[in-house]
Design a protein around this motif. Structure first.
Motif, PDB file in Angstrom:
ATOM      1  N   VAL A  81       0.843  -1.200   0.000  1.00  0.00           N
ATOM      2  CA  VAL A  81       0.000   0.000   0.000  1.00  0.00           C
ATOM      3  C   VAL A  81       0.877   1.249   0.000  1.00  0.00           C
ATOM      4  O   VAL A  81       0.608   2.207  -0.745  1.00  0.00           O
ATOM      5  CB  VAL A  81      -0.971  -0.014   1.197  1.00  0.00           C
ATOM      6  N   ASP A  82       1.929   1.245   0.805  1.00  0.00           N
ATOM      7  CA  ASP A  82       2.857   2.384   0.826  1.00  0.00           C
ATOM      8  C   ASP A  82       3.492   2.602  -0.548  1.00  0.00           C
ATOM      9  O   ASP A  82       3.610   3.727  -1.020  1.00  0.00           O
ATOM     10  CB  ASP A  82       3.960   2.181   1.872  1.00  0.00           C
ATOM     11  N   TRP A  83       3.914   1.517  -1.177  1.00  0.00           N
ATOM     12  CA  TRP A  83       4.519   1.604  -2.503  1.00  0.00           C
ATOM     13  C   TRP A  83       3.527   2.177  -3.509  1.00  0.00           C
ATOM     14  O   TRP A  83       3.868   3.054  -4.312  1.00  0.00           O
ATOM     15  CB  TRP A  83       4.991   0.213  -2.935  1.00  0.00           C
ATOM     16  N   LEU A  84       2.289   1.683  -3.462  1.00  0.00           N
ATOM     17  CA  LEU A  84       1.266   2.184  -4.376  1.00  0.00           C
ATOM     18  C   LEU A  84       0.949   3.654  -4.111  1.00  0.00           C
ATOM     19  O   LEU A  84       0.702   4.417  -5.051  1.00  0.00           O
ATOM     20  CB  LEU A  84       0.000   1.332  -4.266  1.00  0.00           C
ATOM     21  N   ASP A  85       0.951   4.062  -2.846  1.00  0.00           N
ATOM     22  CA  ASP A  85       0.727   5.469  -2.507  1.00  0.00           C
ATOM     23  C   ASP A  85       1.802   6.358  -3.113  1.00  0.00           C
ATOM     24  O   ASP A  85       1.504   7.441  -3.626  1.00  0.00           O
ATOM     25  CB  ASP A  85       0.682   5.675  -0.986  1.00  0.00           C
ATOM     26  N   GLN A  86       3.052   5.910  -3.046  1.00  0.00           N
ATOM     27  CA  GLN A  86       4.145   6.696  -3.630  1.00  0.00           C
ATOM     28  C   GLN A  86       3.937   6.888  -5.127  1.00  0.00           C
ATOM     29  O   GLN A  86       4.088   7.995  -5.641  1.00  0.00           O
ATOM     30  CB  GLN A  86       5.493   6.012  -3.395  1.00  0.00           C
ATOM     31  N   TYR A  87       3.594   5.804  -5.810  1.00  0.00           N
ATOM     32  CA  TYR A  87       3.388   5.911  -7.243  1.00  0.00           C
ATOM     33  C   TYR A  87       2.097   6.626  -7.587  1.00  0.00           C
ATOM     34  O   TYR A  87       1.994   7.294  -8.616  1.00  0.00           O
ATOM     35  CB  TYR A  87       3.512   4.547  -7.927  1.00  0.00           C
ATOM     36  N   GLY A  88       1.109   6.539  -6.731  1.00  0.00           N
ATOM     37  CA  GLY A  88      -0.116   7.309  -6.928  1.00  0.00           C
ATOM     38  C   GLY A  88       0.177   8.792  -6.886  1.00  0.00           C
ATOM     39  O   GLY A  88      -0.294   9.559  -7.742  1.00  0.00           O
ATOM     40  N   ALA A  89       0.978   9.219  -5.908  1.00  0.00           N
ATOM     41  CA  ALA A  89       1.363  10.628  -5.803  1.00  0.00           C
ATOM     42  C   ALA A  89       2.178  11.045  -7.030  1.00  0.00           C
ATOM     43  O   ALA A  89       1.975  12.128  -7.587  1.00  0.00           O
ATOM     44  CB  ALA A  89       2.160  10.862  -4.523  1.00  0.00           C
ATOM     45  N   PHE A  90       3.085  10.189  -7.462  1.00  0.00           N
ATOM     46  CA  PHE A  90       3.912  10.464  -8.641  1.00  0.00           C
ATOM     47  C   PHE A  90       3.024  10.722  -9.862  1.00  0.00           C
ATOM     48  O   PHE A  90       3.191  11.709 -10.578  1.00  0.00           O
ATOM     49  CB  PHE A  90       4.851   9.270  -8.889  1.00  0.00           C
ATOM     50  N   TRP A  91       2.060   9.820 -10.103  1.00  0.00           N
ATOM     51  CA  TRP A  91       1.220   9.960 -11.288  1.00  0.00           C
ATOM     52  C   TRP A  91       0.243  11.116 -11.167  1.00  0.00           C
ATOM     53  O   TRP A  91      -0.045  11.791 -12.169  1.00  0.00           O
ATOM     54  CB  TRP A  91       0.509   8.650 -11.603  1.00  0.00           C
ATOM     55  N   ARG A  92      -0.263  11.391  -9.967  1.00  0.00           N
ATOM     56  CA  ARG A  92      -1.141  12.559  -9.798  1.00  0.00           C
ATOM     57  C   ARG A  92      -0.388  13.832 -10.165  1.00  0.00           C
ATOM     58  O   ARG A  92      -0.918  14.709 -10.847  1.00  0.00           O
ATOM     59  CB  ARG A  92      -1.674  12.637  -8.367  1.00  0.00           C
ATOM     60  N   GLU A  93       0.867  13.932  -9.721  1.00  0.00           N
ATOM     61  CA  GLU A  93       1.697  15.100 -10.044  1.00  0.00           C
ATOM     62  C   GLU A  93       1.915  15.209 -11.550  1.00  0.00           C
ATOM     63  O   GLU A  93       1.809  16.296 -12.132  1.00  0.00           O
ATOM     64  CB  GLU A  93       3.039  15.004  -9.321  1.00  0.00           C
ATOM     65  N   ARG A  94       2.189  14.090 -12.193  1.00  0.00           N
ATOM     66  CA  ARG A  94       2.412  14.101 -13.644  1.00  0.00           C
ATOM     67  C   ARG A  94       1.149  14.510 -14.394  1.00  0.00           C
ATOM     68  O   ARG A  94       1.206  15.281 -15.351  1.00  0.00           O
ATOM     69  CB  ARG A  94       2.879  12.719 -14.145  1.00  0.00           C
ATOM     70  N   PHE A  95       0.016  14.002 -13.957  1.00  0.00           N
ATOM     71  CA  PHE A  95      -1.241  14.379 -14.614  1.00  0.00           C
ATOM     72  C   PHE A  95      -1.557  15.855 -14.388  1.00  0.00           C
ATOM     73  O   PHE A  95      -2.079  16.527 -15.288  1.00  0.00           O
ATOM     74  CB  PHE A  95      -2.398  13.491 -14.158  1.00  0.00           C
ATOM     75  N   ASP A  96      -1.262  16.364 -13.209  1.00  0.00           N
ATOM     76  CA  ASP A  96      -1.448  17.798 -12.952  1.00  0.00           C
ATOM     77  C   ASP A  96      -0.561  18.622 -13.880  1.00  0.00           C
ATOM     78  O   ASP A  96      -0.998  19.639 -14.434  1.00  0.00           O
ATOM     79  CB  ASP A  96      -1.141  18.141 -11.489  1.00  0.00           C
ATOM     80  N   GLN A  97       0.685  18.192 -14.060  1.00  0.00           N
ATOM     81  CA  GLN A  97       1.593  18.900 -14.976  1.00  0.00           C
ATOM     82  C   GLN A  97       1.075  18.845 -16.409  1.00  0.00           C
ATOM     83  O   GLN A  97       1.125  19.845 -17.139  1.00  0.00           O
ATOM     84  CB  GLN A  97       2.998  18.304 -14.894  1.00  0.00           C
ATOM     85  N   LEU A  98       0.571  17.693 -16.814  1.00  0.00           N
ATOM     86  CA  LEU A  98       0.013  17.550 -18.158  1.00  0.00           C
ATOM     87  C   LEU A  98      -1.202  18.456 -18.319  1.00  0.00           C
ATOM     88  O   LEU A  98      -1.349  19.134 -19.346  1.00  0.00           O
ATOM     89  CB  LEU A  98      -0.355  16.095 -18.429  1.00  0.00           C
ATOM     90  N   GLU A  99      -2.058  18.488 -17.322  1.00  0.00           N
ATOM     91  CA  GLU A  99      -3.237  19.355 -17.373  1.00  0.00           C
ATOM     92  C   GLU A  99      -2.830  20.820 -17.505  1.00  0.00           C
ATOM     93  O   GLU A  99      -3.397  21.568 -18.317  1.00  0.00           O
ATOM     94  CB  GLU A  99      -4.110  19.158 -16.136  1.00  0.00           C
TER      95      GLU A  99
END
Length: 107
Positions: A81-99
């Protein structure tokens, strides 16, 4: 921590082990016999799968007479779960940058 996460991912990568873990999580403690009846594989195969789950600390067992009872240890999913949270935050940031980029391009 990475080694623990690898054990958990490796253990749950197999669909039969995942099904056994889900069954124990949902329905509570079960005997090897009961798990075998539901697993659709032989008792030796179920025992091997339980051994992998046990090494990953995803299940615990106890002996009662001639039977072994297994129960899920959902807390052992914490490293995953911790690992998935880290990557979830990573991808949320990337999607925000793309937006943001797309919004700038629209102007």
């Amino acid at each position: 921590m990475q080694a623990v996460t690898n054990h958990v991912f490796r253990a749950l990568a197999d669909p039969t082990r995942r099904a056994i873990f889900e069954h124990l999580s949902r329905d509570g403690e079960q005997t090897v016999h009961a798990l075998t009846c539901r697993a659709g594989v032989s008792q030796p195969a179920v025992s091997k799968h339980l051994g992998v789950l046990k090494r990953a600390k995803l299940v615990r067992h106890r002996h009662e007479g001639r039977e072994t009872h297994y129960r899920a240890q959902p807390d052992a999913l914490a490293p995953m779960v911790d690992w998935l949270d880290q990557y979830g935050a990573f991808w949320r940031e990337r999607f925000d940058q793309l937006e943001n980029l797309l919004n700038r391009m629209d102007k």
